[in-house]
Design a protein around this motif. Sequence first.
Motif, mmCIF file in Angstrom:
data_model
loop_
_atom_site.group_PDB
_atom_site.id
_atom_site.type_symbol
_atom_site.label_atom_id
_atom_site.label_comp_id
_atom_site.label_asym_id
_atom_site.label_seq_id
_atom_site.Cartn_x
_atom_site.Cartn_y
_atom_site.Cartn_z
ATOM 1 N N GLY A 257 0.788 -1.226 0.000
ATOM 2 C CA GLY A 257 0.000 0.000 0.000
ATOM 3 C C GLY A 257 0.817 1.272 0.000
ATOM 4 O O GLY A 257 0.292 2.356 0.266
ATOM 5 N N ASP A 259 2.394 4.268 -1.705
ATOM 6 C CA ASP A 259 2.267 5.005 -2.966
ATOM 7 C C ASP A 259 3.621 5.184 -3.649
ATOM 8 O O ASP A 259 3.706 5.200 -4.880
ATOM 9 C CB ASP A 259 1.635 6.379 -2.716
ATOM 10 C CG ASP A 259 0.181 6.270 -2.294
ATOM 11 O OD1 ASP A 259 -0.494 5.320 -2.726
ATOM 12 O OD2 ASP A 259 -0.275 7.129 -1.514
ATOM 13 N N ARG A 347 -6.108 1.754 -6.016
ATOM 14 C CA ARG A 347 -5.295 0.825 -5.222
ATOM 15 C C ARG A 347 -5.695 -0.622 -5.517
ATOM 16 O O ARG A 347 -4.852 -1.488 -5.719
ATOM 17 C CB ARG A 347 -5.482 1.140 -3.733
ATOM 18 C CG ARG A 347 -5.108 0.033 -2.769
ATOM 19 C CD ARG A 347 -3.632 -0.183 -2.671
ATOM 20 N NE ARG A 347 -3.310 -1.203 -1.686
ATOM 21 C CZ ARG A 347 -2.240 -1.966 -1.722
ATOM 22 N NH1 ARG A 347 -1.365 -1.827 -2.694
ATOM 23 N NH2 ARG A 347 -2.019 -2.870 -0.791
#
Length: 545
Positions: A257, A259, A347
């Motif tokens: 997760g 970025d 995501r």
Amino acid sequence: MSRRDPTTRTTTDPAETHVGTTYRGPAAAGAPRLADLEGVRPGRASAGEVRETERYDTADLRLATQGIVLAVYRENDAEYWRLDLPDAGEGERLQVPVTPSEVEGVDPELPAELDELVRGARRGAEVRPVGRIRRVRTRTPLRAARRPVGELIRDEVQVATLGSSTTVENWSETEVRLTLSAPAGLAEKLTARLAETGMEPAPSGADAELDRLLRVGAPAAPRRRLDKKGSAGAVVLGYVAEHVDALADADLLARRGDDEGVHQMRVAARRLRSALQNFPTVLDRERTRPLVDELRHLGQQLAPARDLKVVEERITAAVAETDDALVLGPVRARVTKHFARPREEARAAVLTELDGERYAALRSALERLLQDPPLTGAAARPARKELPVLEKKAQRRFDKRLDAALDTLTTGDAEAGDTAVHEARKAGKRLRYAAEVTRAPGMKLGRKDRKKAKAHAKQLKSVHQALGEHQDTVVSRRTLREARRGRARRGGERLHLRPPARPGPGHRGAYRGDPAADALLMRPATRAAAEIARRWHDHTRERSP
């Protein structure tokens, strides 16, 4: 400063600081003599406590190759999975309880949350038990003047590989833990007593020994090919290998997760694609074209997640810098709400792509490229002669597209200008990455040439930043308009910034959509063109002899 002895370490428990020293000796070495230690009274040794670590990996050790350790731990009536990742912070461990199998003797199933993180590394191969560390531990407390001063922790260690063939090694380990208030000279006396049983100071090495045995017993993995040192092929392959590894490392971050991991994956994919495109006389274009297409597809699938983050940050920063009198309503909250759902969807799309067969096939194809590279006859030529010629081709492509972009920006056609700048930006990236290859260590540049290459790279980066600023602004403006239209369709209050009293001439947005948002986020065409042109002038001047 002297190096720290790897056999000695200091730990902290709730009561007192301890200094521990480890020793290693033959299997079944036996306990040292403790009964006649002056001023020290040993307690009764505890019953044997069994601790096991069962390592999981693919048959060809794909996890270990990336620095990943996946294992089941069994100790103190507890059984849990643990995943250690190479990018984890100090002390960071991912643990999940083992779900007991309904069938006795069947290996536990890898939890989905851990499999999600290692799926990119295993690339479709099954993980299974590959090795085991077993310790039978006893503890002997040490007391002096009716207070605890330390303990001896003795382990009978067995390390074994698992699979079609098994290699087993056994030895004894002892750790001496003493409090800082232990009698003077006790550590030396214990060292002498342990030496009588064949124990000598040595770091605990079960994990390292298992790693060694696994490497010896694993099937030989195909090796990456290295071309003749100093050749064009060697330099290009070295660059490709560096970014294949960077893609694999960023995969772990993206799956957690992060970025930044998604961004690093995109950058690695672009660099790989550019290397395959920029040097067709070194790597056969017909054989690399499918890889270029797959790398482009990967970048396209990762783009929305990264672009959303950039645009959200840009809009949030712009609102924060705006005078409160020009902001009507809870704009910041609306911006956050607007991006929340798309961010989660992006995501999820990233994970879907990384879990897919297409991505796994790409990773495998990149490894095969390095193991059996499609080198041409020109790959054997000296890198210093062959590669700069190819970089100049990338330079000419960039020159042409940037000139076209500057001309289009001054016409006032906003849409055509945006497209032209975007095309120039893509050509600029290819040029930057080509320049990275031609200043790689294998090029063996002299001091003067290195300095010139560094200045060239700096100017290219400056031009690229101006082009990127323009593109980010275009995307931000589009996002703001979509947000306004969406709220209007739902009958909600629209995100609105009060227009400034005097917006200024030549504004490219022509106040379409939300005029204040356009004014806030979009430069006038003349300013955008002037900034890019200035940096381009600096760049071309730097290139001039």
